[in-house]
Design a protein around this motif. Structure first.
Motif, PDB file in Angstrom:
ATOM      1  N   PRO A  99       0.708  -1.172  -0.083  1.00 12.09           N
ATOM      2  CA  PRO A  99      -0.053  -0.124  -0.127  1.00 12.09           C
ATOM      3  C   PRO A  99       0.881   1.270   0.149  1.00 12.09           C
ATOM      4  CG  PRO A  99      -0.782  -1.623   1.492  1.00 12.09           C
ATOM      5  CD  PRO A  99       0.396  -2.282   1.149  1.00 12.09           C
ATOM      6  N   THR A 100       2.082   1.130   0.387  1.00 14.54           N
ATOM      7  CA  THR A 100       2.787   2.341   0.597  1.00 14.54           C
ATOM      8  C   THR A 100       3.935   2.147  -0.415  1.00 14.54           C
ATOM      9  OG1 THR A 100       4.069   1.512   2.411  1.00 14.54           O
ATOM     10  CG2 THR A 100       2.258   2.915   2.837  1.00 14.54           C
ATOM     11  N   LEU A 101       3.928   1.524  -1.441  1.00 15.58           N
ATOM     12  CA  LEU A 101       4.877   1.241  -2.410  1.00 15.58           C
ATOM     13  C   LEU A 101       5.348   2.911  -2.990  1.00 15.58           C
ATOM     14  CD1 LEU A 101       6.494  -1.136  -3.994  1.00 15.58           C
ATOM     15  CD2 LEU A 101       4.654  -0.756  -5.692  1.00 15.58           C
ATOM     16  N   PRO A 102       6.527   3.143  -3.039  1.00 17.84           N
ATOM     17  CA  PRO A 102       7.007   4.487  -3.354  1.00 17.84           C
ATOM     18  C   PRO A 102       7.128   4.721  -4.833  1.00 17.84           C
ATOM     19  CG  PRO A 102       8.904   3.247  -2.369  1.00 17.84           C
ATOM     20  CD  PRO A 102       7.896   2.263  -2.414  1.00 17.84           C
ATOM     21  N   LEU A 103       6.072   4.798  -5.578  1.00 23.50           N
ATOM     22  CA  LEU A 103       5.886   4.882  -6.723  1.00 23.50           C
ATOM     23  C   LEU A 103       6.143   6.308  -7.207  1.00 23.50           C
ATOM     24  CD1 LEU A 103       2.929   2.856  -7.713  1.00 23.50           C
ATOM     25  CD2 LEU A 103       5.278   2.088  -8.232  1.00 23.50           C
ATOM     26  N   GLN A 104       7.134   6.637  -8.363  1.00 27.23           N
ATOM     27  CA  GLN A 104       7.296   8.364  -8.552  1.00 27.23           C
ATOM     28  C   GLN A 104       6.197   8.503  -9.679  1.00 27.23           C
ATOM     29  OE1 GLN A 104      11.600   9.094  -9.188  1.00 27.23           O
ATOM     30  NE2 GLN A 104      11.616   6.825  -9.739  1.00 27.23           N
ATOM     31  N   VAL A 105       4.911   9.021  -9.004  1.00 24.26           N
ATOM     32  CA  VAL A 105       3.654   9.032  -9.724  1.00 24.26           C
ATOM     33  C   VAL A 105       3.817  10.149 -10.910  1.00 24.26           C
ATOM     34  CG1 VAL A 105       1.435   9.831  -9.784  1.00 24.26           C
ATOM     35  CG2 VAL A 105       2.189   8.243  -7.913  1.00 24.26           C
ATOM     36  N   VAL A 106       4.550  11.504 -10.434  1.00 23.26           N
ATOM     37  CA  VAL A 106       4.678  12.236 -11.240  1.00 23.26           C
ATOM     38  C   VAL A 106       5.560  12.158 -12.757  1.00 23.26           C
ATOM     39  CG1 VAL A 106       5.576  14.813 -11.433  1.00 23.26           C
ATOM     40  CG2 VAL A 106       4.184  14.016  -9.488  1.00 23.26           C
TER      41      VAL A 106
END
Length: 643
Positions: free
Chosen positions: A516-523
């Motif tokens: 749930p807190t996977l640090p995806l670089q969304v931007v």
């Protein structure tokens, strides 16, 4: 920097000694001397331009080991084998190796004669690699496929960003970055991200004088492919998008009387190797393949590369098409498409970026599948079967495939197509301990002697490749009995035995995160999607253009703006034909005018046709003179030749 002292020979002598070439290709020697003089060097050479020689030759003139960073295991292993065939000590560290093997490979770089060590970028950030590197005499850090370091590139890999951190451990060691495809933005990014100093940039034009590019809108692509193969003799590569299609088209070509094999990453090592060898040896004329085929394969006499399906970007197209005509003789690169294919390119970009919730769900499923607790699992390697994985967790296959690819791009895991790692073993005891064991277990004495006779004393100091069938033949026993005895020896810590592997591999590159807190670089992911759309649009413009020189379009994409039209692509040939027809029509008009209105001085005749560009008029007059339809009389006037 001042020129370094190097221990042996000139670049030409090294080239002759190990490669048996008499001279370098353009800019190769300049790049080599740049490294010798201690400069950071960025080298841009088209596919097949001989990039590897540019870092291999200077290393053989210097003392120490070269660390080569490359992203593909298959390419890594191929390069090592090629160097070994030239009697140049080389090694690779990849995910198919155990800790003991890695230890030995690193020790040999410190104490042995190893000159080249090939590693993946992920390997550089391990504590083991960092500590051992400090003990090595490293003379060069070579970064292959350097475009992977740039988010502007077509094959960005976050793990490449960690190279600069490793480089900080080697402040005096020069870096050579190599790539076949890089726009101006990517070049600047490479220099910045690798923190290159006193950098020298060497670039060969992306123009290929012998390669004719074409793109055809074809409703029946198969028939057009057949037509091309009948018109253009010699070997060919046909690129398609799916594994299923490789087989369908190869089977169809065989029915048409053209020998073909299909190739993709899902085949076994033996199948891939056999098919590749048959094609290289000209026993098979055509290989129908996914983009898994071609990297590291040096076959100079490929006469045509046909893209049955359009690639995602022009970088990939240029690289794949560039596998044709490396011998310098005329060759053809052809792209086939229907209008729907152009729409599909943009749709494919959207599919590459599944919803973020699905990414997290797939990541969680992987953790459950391999029972990896939060905070552990870094660099752990697992056999991977996509179909079984999706079936276990009820995941859609296509969307899961793209989710895994995106997780790979984000640096959480690494996927490799199935690759072959032969069985291998190493004795963990010395001669005396082994002798004691043979006395205690006389039933294994003859078996151990067979192993030693076949694979020699090297097996006490390093892992040796073995063939269980071969052992069985010499021991007069079935393979299963051989396997049982090998496992028995392993259980008693006499040997370390690794059975062969031929399955896709999945490696966790980081300690496992809580999904749930996977640090995806969304931007950044959204920016990359926009860039991919732009790249797909460039392919659409390239394919659908019917009047621009295709070589010029490709060169401009790679920031070359000073070239002339190639004259041999489909659009240039079409314009040439149109020009010839227009010239013939104008020549006919001029001929009729002279016939009906008598002789004219060239200036007078030009005035009668002043509504046309002068170059068109002169071209028509020249054609008439060459064909002796008109001539000059004694007064210097043009007249119609009655003859």
């Amino acid at each position: 920097m001042e020129a370094r002292n190097y221990p042996m020979n000139s670049p030409e002598q090294i080239l002759k000694q190990y490669w048996n070439y008499d001279s370098f290709r353009p800019i190769q020697k300049e790049a080599i001397l740049s490294v010798i003089n201690g400069n950071d060097t960025l080298l841009l050479l088209p596919t097949g331009g001989g990039k590897s020689i540019c870092f291999q030759v200077p290393v053989l003139m210097l003392e120490g080991v070269c660390i080569v960073v490359t992203p593909l295991i298959a390419l890594m292993k191929d390069q090592v084998e090629q160097l070994k065939r030239r009697h140049i000590p080389a090694a690779a560290i990849h995910s198919g190796m155990n800790k003991h093997e890695i230890d030995i490979a690193l020790d040999n770089c410190i104490h042995g004669s190893t000159r080249f060590l090939y590693v993946s970028p992920e390997r550089l950030r391990t504590d083991l690699m960092k500590e051992r590197a400090k003990q090595m005499k490293i003379c060069l850090l070579a970064i292959d496929e350097a475009h992977c370091i740039s988010a502007w590139g077509y094959d960005f890999r976050p793990s490449y960003l960690q190279i600069a951190e490793f480089r900080a451990l080697l402040p005096e060691v020069p870096v050579m970055a190599l790539t076949a495809t890089a726009t101006e933005e990517v070049r600047a990014d490479i220099i910045d991200k690798l923190q290159m100093k006193t950098v020298r940039v060497y670039k060969q034009s992306f123009a290929r004088d012998n390669l004719s590019y074409s793109a055809f809108v074809e409703e029946n692509k198969a028939q057009k492919l057949l037509q091309i193969l009948k018109r253009v003799p010699g070997t060919s590569i046909v690129y398609v998008k799916t594994r299923k299609r490789t087989k369908e088209i190869a089977d169809w070509l065989n029915k048409q009387g053209i020998s073909a094999e299909n190739y993709h990453g899902g085949l076994s090592h033996k199948e891939r190797n056999d098919r590749q060898s048959a094609w290289i040896g000209n026993k098979v004329r055509v290989v129908v393949a996914t983009n898994a085929f071609g990297m590291g394969i040096d076959k100079p006499d490929v006469r045509s590369v046909v893209h049955f399906d359009l690639p995602e970007n022009l970088e990939a197209y240029y690289q794949e098409a560039g596998r044709a005509g490396r011998d310098g003789h005329k060759a053809y690169a052809v792209a086939l498409f229907v209008p729907l294919d152009l729409e599909e390119l943009l749709d494919a970009v959207e599919r590459k970026y599944p919803p973020f919730e699905l990414l997290k769900r797939v990541y969680q499923a992987l953790a459950n599948y391999y029972k990896v607790p939060v905070g552990s699992g870094e660099l752990s390697i697992h056999d991977f079967d996509l179909q079984h994985f999706c079936g276990t967790f009820g995941l859609p296959v296509s969307e899961t495939h793209y989710s895994l690819k995106l997780l790979e791009e984000e640096g959480f895991l690494q996927l490799s197509e199935s690759f072959f790692e032969p069985s291998k073993l190493m004795f963990l005891v010395d001669n005396r301990q082994l002798y004691d064991f043979q006395i205690r277990y006389p039933g294994l004495d003859s078996f151990i002697k067979v192993i030693l006779r076949l694979y020699g004393g090297e097996s006490f100091s390093e892992y040796v490749r073995i063939n269980e069938t071969e052992v069985g033949q010499h021991f007069y026993a079935p393979v299963q009995e051989v396997l049982n005895k090998l496992r028995f020896l392993q259980e008693r810590d006499i040997i370390d035995y690794e059975p062969k592997r031929d399955k896709p591999q999945l490696t966790f590159l980081t300690p496992r995160f809580d999904a749930p807190t996977l640090p995806l670089q969304v931007v950044e992911i959204k920016k990359k999607r926009a860039r991919d759309r732009k790249k797909a649009q460039a392919v659409i413009e390239y394919a659908s253009s019917d009047n621009r020189c295709r070589t010029l379009m490709l060169l401009e994409y790679f920031n070359e703006f000073d070239a002339s039209e190639c004259g041999i692509c489909d659009n240039c040939l079409k314009k040439k034909k149109e020009r010839e027809l227009a010239t013939a029509a104008l020549a006919k008009e001029i001929s009729i005018d002279l016939k009906e209105n008598g002789p004219h001085h060239p200036k007078q005749l030009r005035e009668r046709f002043d509504h046309l560009p002068e170059k068109h008029f002169l071209r028509a007059v020249k054609l008439l003179l060459e064909n002796e339809q008109i001539e000059y009389n004694e007064q210097g006037k043009l007249i119609w030749n009655k003859k």
